[in-house]
Design a protein around this motif. Sequence first.
Motif, PDB file in Angstrom:
ATOM      1  N   ILE A 117       0.849  -1.201   0.000  1.00 60.32           N
ATOM      2  CA  ILE A 117       0.000   0.000   0.000  1.00 60.32           C
ATOM      3  C   ILE A 117       0.881   1.247   0.000  1.00 60.32           C
ATOM      4  CG2 ILE A 117      -1.655   1.370   1.346  1.00 60.32           C
ATOM      5  CD1 ILE A 117      -2.874  -1.355   2.275  1.00 60.32           C
ATOM      6  N   PHE A 118       1.895   1.267   0.866  1.00 62.16           N
ATOM      7  CA  PHE A 118       2.772   2.448   0.951  1.00 62.16           C
ATOM      8  C   PHE A 118       3.511   2.692  -0.359  1.00 62.16           C
ATOM      9  CE2 PHE A 118       3.120   1.412   5.715  1.00 62.16           C
ATOM     10  CZ  PHE A 118       1.959   2.098   5.987  1.00 62.16           C
ATOM     11  N   ASP A 119       3.897   1.623  -1.053  1.00 63.80           N
ATOM     12  CA  ASP A 119       4.610   1.790  -2.319  1.00 63.80           C
ATOM     13  C   ASP A 119       3.675   2.216  -3.457  1.00 63.80           C
ATOM     14  OD1 ASP A 119       7.021   1.184  -1.138  1.00 63.80           O
ATOM     15  OD2 ASP A 119       7.046  -0.898  -1.831  1.00 63.80           O
ATOM     16  N   LEU A 120       2.462   1.682  -3.481  1.00 66.60           N
ATOM     17  CA  LEU A 120       1.548   1.978  -4.582  1.00 66.60           C
ATOM     18  C   LEU A 120       0.825   3.311  -4.428  1.00 66.60           C
ATOM     19  CD1 LEU A 120      -0.067  -1.538  -5.185  1.00 66.60           C
ATOM     20  CD2 LEU A 120       1.670  -0.385  -6.580  1.00 66.60           C
ATOM     21  N   VAL A 121       0.553   3.718  -3.193  1.00 68.43           N
ATOM     22  CA  VAL A 121      -0.239   4.920  -2.933  1.00 68.43           C
ATOM     23  C   VAL A 121       0.693   6.067  -2.545  1.00 68.43           C
ATOM     24  CG1 VAL A 121      -2.075   5.924  -1.513  1.00 68.43           C
ATOM     25  CG2 VAL A 121      -2.201   3.510  -2.194  1.00 68.43           C
ATOM     26  N   PRO A 122       0.723   7.140  -3.332  1.00 68.21           N
ATOM     27  CA  PRO A 122       1.615   8.256  -3.014  1.00 68.21           C
ATOM     28  C   PRO A 122       1.288   8.869  -1.655  1.00 68.21           C
ATOM     29  CG  PRO A 122       0.468   8.633  -5.106  1.00 68.21           C
ATOM     30  CD  PRO A 122      -0.099   7.386  -4.518  1.00 68.21           C
ATOM     31  N   ASP A 123       2.301   9.302  -0.968  1.00 69.03           N
ATOM     32  CA  ASP A 123       2.141   9.965   0.324  1.00 69.03           C
ATOM     33  C   ASP A 123       1.983  11.471   0.088  1.00 69.03           C
ATOM     34  OD1 ASP A 123       2.034  10.499   3.005  1.00 69.03           O
ATOM     35  OD2 ASP A 123       4.169  10.177   3.374  1.00 69.03           O
ATOM     36  N   ASP A 124       0.898  11.821  -0.616  1.00 69.32           N
ATOM     37  CA  ASP A 124       0.692  13.221  -0.997  1.00 69.32           C
ATOM     38  C   ASP A 124      -0.664  13.769  -0.546  1.00 69.32           C
ATOM     39  OD1 ASP A 124      -1.095  11.928  -2.659  1.00 69.32           O
ATOM     40  OD2 ASP A 124      -0.151  12.576  -4.531  1.00 69.32           O
ATOM     41  N   GLY A 125      -1.349  13.030   0.316  1.00 66.44           N
ATOM     42  CA  GLY A 125      -2.644  13.477   0.809  1.00 66.44           C
ATOM     43  C   GLY A 125      -3.811  13.117  -0.092  1.00 66.44           C
ATOM     44  N   SER A 126      -3.558  12.470  -1.233  1.00 68.02           N
ATOM     45  CA  SER A 126      -4.643  12.134  -2.162  1.00 68.02           C
ATOM     46  C   SER A 126      -5.473  10.942  -1.685  1.00 68.02           C
ATOM     47  CB  SER A 126      -4.084  11.855  -3.559  1.00 68.02           C
ATOM     48  OG  SER A 126      -3.245  10.717  -3.543  1.00 68.02           O
ATOM     49  N   SER A 127      -4.951  10.157  -0.761  1.00 71.77           N
ATOM     50  CA  SER A 127      -5.677   9.006  -0.204  1.00 71.77           C
ATOM     51  C   SER A 127      -5.631   9.103   1.317  1.00 71.77           C
ATOM     52  CB  SER A 127      -5.049   7.690  -0.675  1.00 71.77           C
ATOM     53  OG  SER A 127      -5.207   7.497  -2.051  1.00 71.77           O
ATOM     54  N   PRO A 128      -6.599   9.816   1.930  1.00 75.30           N
ATOM     55  CA  PRO A 128      -6.576  10.002   3.385  1.00 75.30           C
ATOM     56  C   PRO A 128      -6.541   8.685   4.171  1.00 75.30           C
ATOM     57  CG  PRO A 128      -8.263  11.388   2.383  1.00 75.30           C
ATOM     58  CD  PRO A 128      -7.726  10.503   1.303  1.00 75.30           C
ATOM     59  N   LEU A 129      -7.037   7.617   3.586  1.00 73.45           N
ATOM     60  CA  LEU A 129      -7.021   6.332   4.284  1.00 73.45           C
ATOM     61  C   LEU A 129      -5.605   5.793   4.472  1.00 73.45           C
ATOM     62  CD1 LEU A 129     -10.046   4.600   2.520  1.00 73.45           C
ATOM     63  CD2 LEU A 129      -9.970   5.561   4.832  1.00 73.45           C
ATOM     64  N   ARG A 130      -4.666   6.299   3.699  1.00 78.20           N
ATOM     65  CA  ARG A 130      -3.271   5.857   3.833  1.00 78.20           C
ATOM     66  C   ARG A 130      -2.771   6.119   5.253  1.00 78.20           C
ATOM     67  NH1 ARG A 130       2.144   6.926   3.192  1.00 78.20           N
ATOM     68  NH2 ARG A 130       3.274   5.751   1.606  1.00 78.20           N
ATOM     69  N   ASP A 131      -3.205   7.218   5.864  1.00 75.90           N
ATOM     70  CA  ASP A 131      -2.798   7.533   7.230  1.00 75.90           C
ATOM     71  C   ASP A 131      -3.280   6.471   8.215  1.00 75.90           C
ATOM     72  OD1 ASP A 131      -1.643   9.867   6.273  1.00 75.90           O
ATOM     73  OD2 ASP A 131      -3.369  11.120   6.798  1.00 75.90           O
ATOM     74  N   VAL A 132      -4.458   5.918   7.972  1.00 67.73           N
ATOM     75  CA  VAL A 132      -4.983   4.858   8.833  1.00 67.73           C
ATOM     76  C   VAL A 132      -4.100   3.615   8.708  1.00 67.73           C
ATOM     77  CG1 VAL A 132      -6.987   3.394   9.350  1.00 67.73           C
ATOM     78  CG2 VAL A 132      -7.322   5.774   8.632  1.00 67.73           C
ATOM     79  N   VAL A 133      -3.687   3.289   7.502  1.00 68.74           N
ATOM     80  CA  VAL A 133      -2.809   2.139   7.290  1.00 68.74           C
ATOM     81  C   VAL A 133      -1.472   2.364   7.981  1.00 68.74           C
ATOM     82  CG1 VAL A 133      -1.610   0.725   5.563  1.00 68.74           C
ATOM     83  CG2 VAL A 133      -3.948   1.499   5.136  1.00 68.74           C
ATOM     84  N   GLU A 134      -1.000   3.605   8.010  1.00 69.05           N
ATOM     85  CA  GLU A 134       0.265   3.889   8.689  1.00 69.05           C
ATOM     86  C   GLU A 134       0.177   3.578  10.172  1.00 69.05           C
ATOM     87  OE1 GLU A 134       1.993   7.695   7.856  1.00 69.05           O
ATOM     88  OE2 GLU A 134       1.926   7.344   5.693  1.00 69.05           O
ATOM     89  N   GLU A 135      -1.011   3.732  10.760  1.00 71.61           N
ATOM     90  CA  GLU A 135      -1.194   3.362  12.164  1.00 71.61           C
ATOM     91  C   GLU A 135      -1.105   1.850  12.317  1.00 71.61           C
ATOM     92  OE1 GLU A 135      -4.797   5.000  13.812  1.00 71.61           O
ATOM     93  OE2 GLU A 135      -4.407   6.908  12.790  1.00 71.61           O
ATOM     94  N   LYS A 136      -1.825   1.115  11.474  1.00 72.90           N
ATOM     95  CA  LYS A 136      -1.795  -0.345  11.519  1.00 72.90           C
ATOM     96  C   LYS A 136      -2.723  -0.909  10.445  1.00 72.90           C
ATOM     97  CE  LYS A 136      -2.039  -4.278  14.587  1.00 72.90           C
ATOM     98  NZ  LYS A 136      -2.345  -4.806  15.915  1.00 72.90           N
TER      99      LYS A 136
END
Length: 181
Positions: A117-136
């Motif tokens: 997920i971290f590699d495929l989804v840019p860390d640019d704020g375009s996918s707010p759910l990415r932050d949830v994945v960063e938690e766990k």
Amino acid sequence: MKILGLFRHAKSDWNDARLRDFDRPLNARGRKGADVMGRHIREHGIAFQRVLASPAVRVTQTIEISAQSAGGSPPVIWDRRIYLANSATLMEVLREQEGDPAAIIMVGHNPGLEDLIFDLVPDDGSSPLRDVVEEKFPTAAYAVLELAIERWSDIADNCARLVHLIRPRDLDPDLGPQPAD
């Protein structure tokens, strides 16, 4: 566009120290989580054409239980490379998919799925759910990514948007973190 579902195996049993990691089955919470998530995946409505899965016991049981709850499963391709794979290996497995199905779901393990997920989804704020994945990205979590590619062979870093994320605890509070987690 391609759709990629990522489904982490449900909670496994650590009680039998004689078992190899590969052979660990689901525990009672894991079986309940797989059931709840199978129903959610069906209700979410994506028609996956293929399942790519680790052959580890906890993954096979997760698929068996969730497929029963969902009323069936598309064909499963068991690939030993998915067992404890890193993101690069998971991307390679995806690139090799023939027939270019529109939607694939991969069932496997962390940290590989989370890192994918971290590699495929840019860390640019375009996918707010990415932050949830960063938690766990907990056991039995299910994520859906939309990939801006025409063929699976085109998969590359930063080509996706994370559009759906659900954890077992989001559907059943009893499946949330426990003191031993």
